[in-house]
Design a protein around this motif. Structure first.
Motif: not given
Length: 153
Positions: A105, A109-110, A112-116
Motif C-alpha cells: 500500500t 498504492k499511493g 501516505f494519503q487520506k485513504e491509506m
C-alpha cells in the motif's frame, strides 16, 4: 524442517521467493483486471523490492513469533509434525499478510494519503484468501519438498 541457521536462511529465501512472487502476480492481476502473460514479467519489477522486505519481516519478526505461538500450544515431542507445520504456516500468514499488504500500500498504492488505511484494509482482505490458499496448498509443500531434496539427511 531447517536444523541450522544456514538452513533456516535458505528455507526462508525459498519461501519468500515462492510466496512473494505469487502474491505480486495476484495483486497485479487484480489491479489490471485479470491474469495475462505480461503479469509474470511485471511481477519481476516489484520482486527486488518486496522480497527483501518479506525476508526481513519473516526471518526476524514473524517467523520467531509464529514459532513461539506454535510451540506454546503444541509439544513438538508428541505432536504430529503436520500440526506444527500448519500452525507455523497459519501464524505466518496471519502476521505477514497485513504487514506485506501495508508495504505494498505504501510503495505501490499511493502511499501516505487520506485513504491509506482503507486501501490497506482492502488489500489485506483481498490478499488473505490467496495467501492462505497459496501457502497451505502450494508454496509450503513445494518449498518443503525442494528443501527436503537439498537436505536429504
Amino acid at each position: 524442517m531447517p536444523k541450522s541457521l544456514g538452513q533456516e536462511i535458505l528455507f526462508t529465501i525459498l519461501m519468500v521467493f515462492v510466496m512473494v512472487y505469487a502474491m505480486i502476480c495476484y495483486n497485479i492481476a487484480l489491479a489490471t483486471g485479470g491474469m495475462t502473460n505480461s503479469v509474470f514479467l511485471l511481477a519481476f519489477h516489484e520482486l527486488p523490492i518486496m522480497a527483501p522486505v518479506a525476508f526481513v519481516l519473516d526471518f526476524f519478526i514473524v517467523g520467531p513469533i509464529a514459532k513461539k505461538i506454535t510451540f506454546s500450544k503444541f509439544n513438538a515431542e508428541i505432536t504430529n509434525p503436520v500440526f506444527i507445520i500448519l500452525s507455523i504456516s497459519i501464524c505466518s500468514i496471519w502476521l505477514m499478510c497485513p504487514l506485506m499488504s501495508l508495504t505494498a500500500t505504501i510503495l505501490f498504492k499511493g502511499g501516505f494519503q487520506k485513504e491509506m488505511v482503507s486501501i490497506w484494509l482492502q488489500t489485506t482482505a483481498l490478499n488473505y484468501p490467496m495467501a492462505t490458499f497459496w501457502q497451505l496448498l502450494f508454496a509450503g509443500p513445494l518449498v518443503r519438498t525442494i528443501f527436503g531434496l537439498i537436505f536429504k539427511n
